[in-house]
Design a protein around this motif. Sequence first.
Motif, PDB file in Angstrom:
ATOM      1  N   SER A 159      18.807   7.900 -66.916  1.00  0.00           N
ATOM      2  CA  SER A 159      18.592   6.775 -66.512  1.00  0.00           C
ATOM      3  C   SER A 159      17.242   6.383 -66.311  1.00  0.00           C
ATOM      4  O   SER A 159      16.231   7.282 -66.166  1.00  0.00           O
ATOM      5  N   SER A 161      15.675   5.134 -63.747  1.00  0.00           N
ATOM      6  CA  SER A 161      15.053   5.730 -62.476  1.00  0.00           C
ATOM      7  C   SER A 161      14.823   7.317 -62.628  1.00  0.00           C
ATOM      8  O   SER A 161      13.903   7.789 -61.864  1.00  0.00           O
ATOM      9  N   VAL A 164      11.362   7.353 -64.535  1.00  0.00           N
ATOM     10  CA  VAL A 164      10.457   7.173 -63.605  1.00  0.00           C
ATOM     11  C   VAL A 164      10.174   8.353 -62.672  1.00  0.00           C
ATOM     12  O   VAL A 164       8.747   8.712 -62.628  1.00  0.00           O
ATOM     13  N   ALA A 165      11.204   9.168 -61.998  1.00  0.00           N
ATOM     14  CA  ALA A 165      11.202  10.160 -61.443  1.00  0.00           C
ATOM     15  C   ALA A 165      10.566  11.560 -62.276  1.00  0.00           C
ATOM     16  O   ALA A 165       9.346  12.126 -61.515  1.00  0.00           O
TER      17      ALA A 165
END
Length: 197
Positions: A159, A161, A164-165
Amino acid sequence: MSTAAAPVRSGAVLADLLPAARHRYAVDAALVLGGAALTGIAAQIAVPVPGSPVPVTGQTFAALLIGTALGARRGFLSLALYALVGMAGVPWFAEASSGWSMPSLGYVFGMLLAATVVGALARRGGDRSVLRTAGTMVLGSAIIYAIGVPYLALSTGMSLSAAVAAGLVPFLIGDALKAALAMGLLPTTWKLLGRRG
Protein backbone atom coordinates in the motif's frame (compact mmCIF):
# COMPACT_ATOMS: atom_id res chain seq x y z
CA MET A 1 46.06 46.65 -9.55
CA SER A 2 43.49 44.37 -7.93
CA THR A 3 44.10 40.64 -7.67
CA ALA A 4 40.50 39.81 -6.80
CA ALA A 5 38.89 37.20 -9.02
CA ALA A 6 36.40 38.49 -11.53
CA PRO A 7 32.88 37.36 -10.71
CA VAL A 8 31.46 34.50 -12.70
CA ARG A 9 28.69 35.39 -15.10
CA SER A 10 25.22 34.97 -13.77
CA GLY A 11 23.92 31.46 -14.26
CA ALA A 12 27.23 29.66 -13.79
CA VAL A 13 27.60 26.36 -11.97
CA LEU A 14 30.83 24.99 -10.53
CA ALA A 15 31.61 22.96 -13.67
CA ASP A 16 31.50 26.15 -15.75
CA LEU A 17 34.62 27.37 -13.92
CA LEU A 18 36.76 24.71 -15.55
CA PRO A 19 38.97 26.15 -18.29
CA ALA A 20 37.90 24.48 -21.51
CA ALA A 21 37.33 27.09 -24.20
CA ARG A 22 38.75 24.98 -27.03
CA HIS A 23 37.71 21.58 -25.71
CA ARG A 24 34.28 22.23 -24.23
CA TYR A 25 32.64 19.09 -25.68
CA ALA A 26 35.43 16.83 -24.44
CA VAL A 27 35.26 18.39 -20.97
CA ASP A 28 31.46 18.09 -20.91
CA ALA A 29 31.70 14.42 -21.95
CA ALA A 30 34.27 13.75 -19.22
CA LEU A 31 32.06 15.48 -16.64
CA VAL A 32 29.02 13.44 -17.69
CA LEU A 33 30.98 10.16 -17.58
CA GLY A 34 32.56 11.13 -14.27
CA GLY A 35 29.16 12.01 -12.80
CA ALA A 36 27.71 8.66 -13.81
CA ALA A 37 30.75 6.81 -12.41
CA LEU A 38 30.64 8.78 -9.14
CA THR A 39 26.97 7.88 -8.72
CA GLY A 40 27.75 4.21 -9.38
CA ILE A 41 30.56 4.24 -6.83
CA ALA A 42 28.45 6.09 -4.25
CA ALA A 43 25.67 3.53 -4.72
CA GLN A 44 28.01 0.86 -3.36
CA ILE A 45 28.06 2.66 -0.02
CA ALA A 46 24.91 0.86 1.07
CA VAL A 47 23.44 -0.02 4.45
CA PRO A 48 20.43 -2.37 4.48
CA VAL A 49 17.34 -1.08 6.28
CA PRO A 50 15.43 -3.77 8.23
CA GLY A 51 11.96 -4.24 6.76
CA SER A 52 12.71 -2.27 3.59
CA PRO A 53 13.86 -3.44 0.16
CA VAL A 54 15.62 -0.07 -0.23
CA PRO A 55 19.04 0.45 1.44
CA VAL A 56 20.52 3.72 2.63
CA THR A 57 23.12 4.65 0.01
CA GLY A 58 25.43 7.43 -1.04
CA GLN A 59 23.93 7.63 -4.52
CA THR A 60 21.21 10.14 -3.63
CA PHE A 61 23.84 12.53 -2.26
CA ALA A 62 25.99 11.97 -5.35
CA ALA A 63 23.06 12.61 -7.69
CA LEU A 64 22.14 15.89 -5.99
CA LEU A 65 25.77 17.00 -5.81
CA ILE A 66 26.28 16.18 -9.50
CA GLY A 67 23.18 18.12 -10.47
CA THR A 68 24.24 21.22 -8.57
CA ALA A 69 27.88 21.07 -9.66
CA LEU A 70 27.29 20.24 -13.33
CA GLY A 71 24.02 22.05 -14.01
CA ALA A 72 20.74 20.72 -15.38
CA ARG A 73 21.88 19.47 -18.80
CA ARG A 74 25.07 17.70 -17.74
CA GLY A 75 23.42 16.49 -14.51
CA PHE A 76 20.55 14.98 -16.49
CA LEU A 77 22.96 13.32 -18.93
CA SER A 78 25.08 11.89 -16.09
CA LEU A 79 22.10 10.36 -14.31
CA ALA A 80 20.55 9.17 -17.59
CA LEU A 81 23.81 7.39 -18.42
CA TYR A 82 23.93 5.91 -14.91
CA ALA A 83 20.33 4.67 -15.21
CA LEU A 84 20.64 3.28 -18.74
CA VAL A 85 23.91 1.47 -18.13
CA GLY A 86 22.60 0.02 -14.86
CA MET A 87 19.37 -1.14 -16.51
CA ALA A 88 21.45 -2.68 -19.30
CA GLY A 89 23.19 -4.91 -16.76
CA VAL A 90 26.21 -3.13 -15.28
CA PRO A 91 26.02 -3.87 -11.53
CA TRP A 92 26.42 -0.34 -10.23
CA PHE A 93 23.04 0.29 -8.66
CA ALA A 94 22.83 -0.08 -4.87
CA GLU A 95 24.41 -3.26 -3.52
CA ALA A 96 25.90 -4.11 -6.96
CA SER A 97 22.47 -4.69 -8.50
CA SER A 98 21.33 -3.95 -12.03
CA GLY A 99 18.39 -4.44 -14.37
CA TRP A 100 14.78 -3.34 -14.70
CA SER A 101 13.04 -5.35 -12.02
CA MET A 102 14.33 -3.77 -8.82
CA PRO A 103 11.75 -2.23 -6.49
CA SER A 104 14.17 0.66 -5.92
CA LEU A 105 14.45 1.61 -9.61
CA GLY A 106 11.93 4.42 -9.09
CA TYR A 107 14.48 6.17 -6.89
CA VAL A 108 16.96 6.09 -9.79
CA PHE A 109 14.35 7.73 -12.02
CA GLY A 110 13.71 10.24 -9.25
CA MET A 111 17.43 11.01 -9.05
CA LEU A 112 17.49 11.71 -12.77
CA LEU A 113 14.73 14.31 -12.45
CA ALA A 114 16.14 15.68 -9.18
CA ALA A 115 19.61 16.21 -10.67
CA THR A 116 18.01 18.18 -13.49
CA VAL A 117 15.95 20.36 -11.16
CA VAL A 118 18.73 21.07 -8.67
CA GLY A 119 21.03 21.82 -11.60
CA ALA A 120 18.57 24.43 -12.84
CA LEU A 121 18.33 25.89 -9.34
CA ALA A 122 22.12 26.00 -9.05
CA ARG A 123 22.22 28.13 -12.20
CA ARG A 124 20.01 30.57 -10.28
CA GLY A 125 22.31 30.60 -7.23
CA GLY A 126 20.68 27.70 -5.38
CA ASP A 127 24.07 26.46 -4.17
CA ARG A 128 25.68 29.76 -3.15
CA SER A 129 24.48 30.10 0.45
CA VAL A 130 23.67 27.69 3.27
CA LEU A 131 19.94 28.46 3.21
CA ARG A 132 19.61 28.27 -0.57
CA THR A 133 21.54 25.01 -0.62
CA ALA A 134 19.27 23.61 2.09
CA GLY A 135 16.20 24.46 0.03
CA THR A 136 17.76 23.01 -3.12
CA MET A 137 18.66 19.74 -1.39
CA VAL A 138 15.25 19.40 0.29
CA LEU A 139 13.48 19.90 -3.04
CA GLY A 140 15.80 17.42 -4.77
CA SER A 141 15.19 14.81 -2.08
CA ALA A 142 11.42 15.39 -2.27
CA ILE A 143 11.51 14.75 -6.03
CA ILE A 144 13.40 11.49 -5.51
CA TYR A 145 10.80 10.29 -3.01
CA ALA A 146 7.85 11.53 -5.07
CA ILE A 147 8.88 9.08 -7.79
CA GLY A 148 10.62 6.38 -5.74
CA VAL A 149 7.94 5.71 -3.13
CA PRO A 150 4.98 5.21 -5.53
CA TYR A 151 7.22 3.06 -7.76
CA LEU A 152 8.13 0.98 -4.70
CA ALA A 153 4.45 0.54 -3.87
CA LEU A 154 3.56 -0.51 -7.42
CA SER A 155 6.49 -2.86 -7.89
CA THR A 156 6.04 -4.67 -4.57
CA GLY A 157 2.26 -4.56 -4.16
CA MET A 158 2.60 -2.54 -0.94
CA SER A 159 0.00 0.00 0.00
CA LEU A 160 1.14 3.59 -0.37
CA SER A 161 1.29 4.00 3.42
CA ALA A 162 3.43 0.86 3.73
CA ALA A 163 5.72 2.15 0.97
CA VAL A 164 6.07 5.48 2.82
CA ALA A 165 6.92 3.57 6.02
CA ALA A 166 9.49 1.38 4.23
CA GLY A 167 10.81 3.72 1.55
CA LEU A 168 10.70 7.22 3.05
CA VAL A 169 10.55 7.41 6.85
CA PRO A 170 13.75 5.39 7.57
CA PHE A 171 15.76 7.69 5.30
CA LEU A 172 14.80 11.13 6.63
CA ILE A 173 17.62 11.40 9.18
CA GLY A 174 20.22 10.30 6.64
CA ASP A 175 18.87 12.79 4.12
CA ALA A 176 19.09 15.56 6.70
CA LEU A 177 22.75 14.67 7.26
CA LYS A 178 23.44 14.62 3.51
CA ALA A 179 21.74 18.00 3.13
CA ALA A 180 23.85 19.39 5.99
CA LEU A 181 27.00 18.12 4.28
CA ALA A 182 25.96 19.78 1.01
CA MET A 183 25.08 22.98 2.89
CA GLY A 184 28.67 23.14 4.08
CA LEU A 185 30.38 21.85 0.95
CA LEU A 186 28.81 23.82 -1.89
CA PRO A 187 28.76 27.38 -0.49
CA THR A 188 32.26 26.85 0.92
CA THR A 189 33.54 25.79 -2.49
CA TRP A 190 32.14 28.99 -4.02
CA LYS A 191 33.75 31.04 -1.26
CA LEU A 192 37.11 29.34 -1.70
CA LEU A 193 36.99 30.06 -5.40
CA GLY A 194 36.16 33.68 -4.65
CA ARG A 195 33.35 33.46 -7.16
CA ARG A 196 30.12 34.47 -5.48
CA GLY A 197 27.98 35.65 -8.38
